[in-house]
Design a protein around this motif. Structure first.
Motif, PDB file in Angstrom:
ATOM      1  N   HIS A  41      25.682  12.161  62.539  1.00 21.91           N
ATOM      2  CA  HIS A  41      26.498  13.128  63.278  1.00 21.91           C
ATOM      3  C   HIS A  41      27.893  13.229  62.670  1.00 21.91           C
ATOM      4  O   HIS A  41      28.455  14.338  62.567  1.00 21.91           O
ATOM      5  CB  HIS A  41      26.596  12.720  64.747  1.00 21.91           C
ATOM      6  N   ASN A  42      28.454  12.128  62.254  1.00 22.10           N
ATOM      7  CA  ASN A  42      29.796  12.139  61.678  1.00 22.10           C
ATOM      8  C   ASN A  42      29.832  12.943  60.380  1.00 22.10           C
ATOM      9  O   ASN A  42      30.833  13.609  60.072  1.00 22.10           O
ATOM     10  CB  ASN A  42      30.257  10.701  61.421  1.00 22.10           C
ATOM     11  N   LEU A  43      28.734  12.891  59.612  1.00 21.10           N
ATOM     12  CA  LEU A  43      28.674  13.621  58.354  1.00 21.10           C
ATOM     13  C   LEU A  43      28.609  15.132  58.561  1.00 21.10           C
ATOM     14  O   LEU A  43      28.889  15.894  57.624  1.00 21.10           O
ATOM     15  CB  LEU A  43      27.464  13.157  57.538  1.00 21.10           C
ATOM     16  N   THR A  44      28.230  15.573  59.760  1.00 20.50           N
ATOM     17  CA  THR A  44      28.174  17.010  60.026  1.00 20.50           C
ATOM     18  C   THR A  44      29.523  17.576  60.463  1.00 20.50           C
ATOM     19  O   THR A  44      29.625  18.781  60.726  1.00 20.50           O
ATOM     20  CB  THR A  44      27.133  17.329  61.126  1.00 20.50           C
ATOM     21  N   VAL A  47      30.861  20.962  59.011  1.00 23.61           N
ATOM     22  CA  VAL A  47      30.154  22.146  59.489  1.00 23.61           C
ATOM     23  C   VAL A  47      30.656  22.525  60.878  1.00 23.61           C
ATOM     24  O   VAL A  47      30.936  23.700  61.163  1.00 23.61           O
ATOM     25  CB  VAL A  47      28.634  21.897  59.516  1.00 23.61           C
ATOM     26  N   VAL A  48      30.789  21.532  61.745  1.00 24.72           N
ATOM     27  CA  VAL A  48      31.272  21.788  63.106  1.00 24.72           C
ATOM     28  C   VAL A  48      32.699  22.322  63.070  1.00 24.72           C
ATOM     29  O   VAL A  48      33.037  23.305  63.747  1.00 24.72           O
ATOM     30  CB  VAL A  48      31.202  20.498  63.953  1.00 24.72           C
ATOM     31  N   LEU A  49      33.559  21.697  62.262  1.00 25.25           N
ATOM     32  CA  LEU A  49      34.962  22.109  62.181  1.00 25.25           C
ATOM     33  C   LEU A  49      35.088  23.535  61.661  1.00 25.25           C
ATOM     34  O   LEU A  49      35.863  24.338  62.214  1.00 25.25           O
ATOM     35  CB  LEU A  49      35.732  21.141  61.283  1.00 25.25           C
ATOM     36  N   ALA A  50      34.349  23.861  60.613  1.00 29.36           N
ATOM     37  CA  ALA A  50      34.429  25.208  60.048  1.00 29.36           C
ATOM     38  C   ALA A  50      34.053  26.255  61.085  1.00 29.36           C
ATOM     39  O   ALA A  50      34.712  27.297  61.208  1.00 29.36           O
ATOM     40  CB  ALA A  50      33.526  25.308  58.817  1.00 29.36           C
ATOM     41  N   ASN A  51      33.018  25.986  61.859  1.00 29.87           N
ATOM     42  CA  ASN A  51      32.596  26.965  62.859  1.00 29.87           C
ATOM     43  C   ASN A  51      33.504  26.970  64.079  1.00 29.87           C
ATOM     44  O   ASN A  51      33.669  28.017  64.718  1.00 29.87           O
ATOM     45  CB  ASN A  51      31.134  26.699  63.246  1.00 29.87           C
ATOM     46  N   SER A  92      28.468  20.360  69.172  1.00 33.56           N
ATOM     47  CA  SER A  92      27.888  20.885  67.940  1.00 33.56           C
ATOM     48  C   SER A  92      28.211  22.367  67.812  1.00 33.56           C
ATOM     49  O   SER A  92      28.288  23.088  68.808  1.00 33.56           O
ATOM     50  CB  SER A  92      26.369  20.675  67.926  1.00 33.56           C
ATOM     51  N   GLU A  93      28.427  22.792  66.590  1.00 38.08           N
ATOM     52  CA  GLU A  93      28.643  24.206  66.295  1.00 38.08           C
ATOM     53  C   GLU A  93      27.948  24.520  64.980  1.00 38.08           C
ATOM     54  O   GLU A  93      27.852  23.665  64.101  1.00 38.08           O
ATOM     55  CB  GLU A  93      30.144  24.540  66.171  1.00 38.08           C
ATOM     56  N   ASP A  94      27.459  25.739  64.858  1.00 41.97           N
ATOM     57  CA  ASP A  94      26.858  26.186  63.610  1.00 41.97           C
ATOM     58  C   ASP A  94      27.132  27.676  63.464  1.00 41.97           C
ATOM     59  O   ASP A  94      27.654  28.321  64.378  1.00 41.97           O
ATOM     60  CB  ASP A  94      25.353  25.886  63.575  1.00 41.97           C
ATOM     61  N   PHE A  95      26.782  28.227  62.303  1.00 45.50           N
ATOM     62  CA  PHE A  95      27.146  29.617  62.045  1.00 45.50           C
ATOM     63  C   PHE A  95      26.355  30.588  62.905  1.00 45.50           C
ATOM     64  O   PHE A  95      26.814  31.706  63.170  1.00 45.50           O
ATOM     65  CB  PHE A  95      26.957  29.943  60.559  1.00 45.50           C
ATOM     66  N   GLY A  96      25.161  30.185  63.348  1.00 45.02           N
ATOM     67  CA  GLY A  96      24.431  31.022  64.291  1.00 45.02           C
ATOM     68  C   GLY A  96      25.205  31.206  65.576  1.00 45.02           C
ATOM     69  O   GLY A  96      25.276  32.309  66.139  1.00 45.02           O
ATOM     70  N   GLN A  97      25.801  30.115  66.075  1.00 43.58           N
ATOM     71  CA  GLN A  97      26.633  30.210  67.269  1.00 43.58           C
ATOM     72  C   GLN A  97      27.860  31.067  67.001  1.00 43.58           C
ATOM     73  O   GLN A  97      28.296  31.845  67.866  1.00 43.58           O
ATOM     74  CB  GLN A  97      27.069  28.811  67.717  1.00 43.58           C
ATOM     75  N   THR A  98      28.445  30.931  65.807  1.00 40.41           N
ATOM     76  CA  THR A  98      29.614  31.737  65.465  1.00 40.41           C
ATOM     77  C   THR A  98      29.278  33.218  65.482  1.00 40.41           C
ATOM     78  O   THR A  98      30.035  34.036  66.032  1.00 40.41           O
ATOM     79  CB  THR A  98      30.148  31.327  64.081  1.00 40.41           C
ATOM     80  N   TYR A 132      27.113  25.634  52.916  1.00 42.05           N
ATOM     81  CA  TYR A 132      28.355  25.756  52.143  1.00 42.05           C
ATOM     82  C   TYR A 132      29.532  25.077  52.834  1.00 42.05           C
ATOM     83  O   TYR A 132      30.590  24.886  52.225  1.00 42.05           O
ATOM     84  CB  TYR A 132      28.672  27.229  51.903  1.00 42.05           C
ATOM     85  N   PHE A 133      29.381  24.730  54.111  1.00 44.18           N
ATOM     86  CA  PHE A 133      30.426  24.015  54.840  1.00 44.18           C
ATOM     87  C   PHE A 133      30.240  22.496  54.768  1.00 44.18           C
ATOM     88  O   PHE A 133      31.028  21.761  55.352  1.00 44.18           O
ATOM     89  CB  PHE A 133      30.434  24.432  56.316  1.00 44.18           C
ATOM     90  N   ASP A 134      29.199  22.061  54.074  1.00 37.84           N
ATOM     91  CA  ASP A 134      28.850  20.635  54.010  1.00 37.84           C
ATOM     92  C   ASP A 134      29.206  20.089  52.630  1.00 37.84           C
ATOM     93  O   ASP A 134      28.408  20.181  51.694  1.00 37.84           O
ATOM     94  CB  ASP A 134      27.353  20.477  54.281  1.00 37.84           C
ATOM     95  N   PRO A 135      30.388  19.501  52.465  1.00 41.18           N
ATOM     96  CA  PRO A 135      30.803  19.045  51.133  1.00 41.18           C
ATOM     97  C   PRO A 135      29.911  17.959  50.556  1.00 41.18           C
ATOM     98  O   PRO A 135      29.663  17.943  49.349  1.00 41.18           O
ATOM     99  CB  PRO A 135      32.233  18.540  51.354  1.00 41.18           C
ATOM    100  N   LEU A 136      29.421  17.042  51.398  1.00 36.08           N
ATOM    101  CA  LEU A 136      28.540  15.998  50.881  1.00 36.08           C
ATOM    102  C   LEU A 136      27.244  16.602  50.364  1.00 36.08           C
ATOM    103  O   LEU A 136      26.763  16.247  49.279  1.00 36.08           O
ATOM    104  CB  LEU A 136      28.247  14.963  51.966  1.00 36.08           C
ATOM    105  N   GLY A 137      26.667  17.518  51.131  1.00 36.52           N
ATOM    106  CA  GLY A 137      25.446  18.170  50.694  1.00 36.52           C
ATOM    107  C   GLY A 137      25.644  18.953  49.409  1.00 36.52           C
ATOM    108  O   GLY A 137      24.792  18.920  48.506  1.00 36.52           O
TER     109      GLY A 137
END
Length: 207
Positions: A41-44, A47-51, A92-98, A132-137
């Protein structure tokens, strides 16, 4: 089509996911499972912050940053959810929610292969944008660290499935139409996530 994909997913889950998940639950002690889940969860967080920012949810963006700082340091790399203990709850947030927040409708219900319940709007966010919001990925992908990508994806799938496996079994036993029950639950859960937990505006009920 959705029912065909749904049945195929159920077959694949039972063949390839249930066994490893049961072994994982049976062998790994709960505190370690909780720590691994917290790390994932911490690694996501990016993605959450960007959205959060794209939705102009500045307060929630601040909470996301606070959670990441606290759990990464005081929580020892995210193993312990110290932020929740301090009253800063996870969301949790994702681009679908945005897209939904900015008025993009949900065209129709869609069951994706392996990924399960979704719709075209959320599929675009999950498959085409959030990565694209996931720097580790992005780092693992750009440096050809396929083993690390597979390990992260596999552990994430097992962790997520282990949290709902028993509940899904119960729904399957008690529902007349398992597919319809999952579809209804998906819509309710997704609408609640889009509203950030706020109550829906309902039409007035006549006396």
């Amino acid at each position: 089509m959705n029912r065909v994909v749904f049945d195929a997913n159920e077959f694949l889950y039972s063949m390839f996911l249930r066994g490893p998940t049961e072994i994982y639950v049976g062998i790994v002690p709960p505190p370690l499972r909780s720590a691994l889940s917290n790390i994932l969860h911490n690694l996501t967080t990016p993605v959450v912050l960007a959205n959060d920012i794209l939705q102009w949810e500045w307060q929630r963006a601040g909470q996301t940053l606070q959670r990441f700082a606290i759990n990464t340091t005081y929580g020892v790399g995210g193993m312990f959810d110290r932020a929740s203990e301090m009253g800063i709850e996870r969301h949790s947030e994702d681009f679908g929610q945005t897209l939904a927040v900015w008025g993009v409708p949900e065209p129709f219900y869609l069951v994706l292969p392996l990924l399960g319940p979704s719709n075209p709007r959320d599929a675009v966010g999950k498959l085409l944008v959030d990565g694209y919001f996931d720097p580790l990925g992005m780092y693992l992908s750009n440096t050809n660290r396929d083993e690390a990508i597979y390990a992260r994806t596999g552990l994430g799938a097992v962790d997520q499935y282990s949290s709902v496996m028993n509940e899904l079994d119960q729904i399957k036993k008690t529902s007349v139409d398992y597919y319809a029950a999952i579809r209804s639950m998906y819509h309710q859960k997704r609408n609640a996530e889009i509203r950030n937990g706020a109550e829906a505006d309902l039409p007035p009920i006549p006396d």
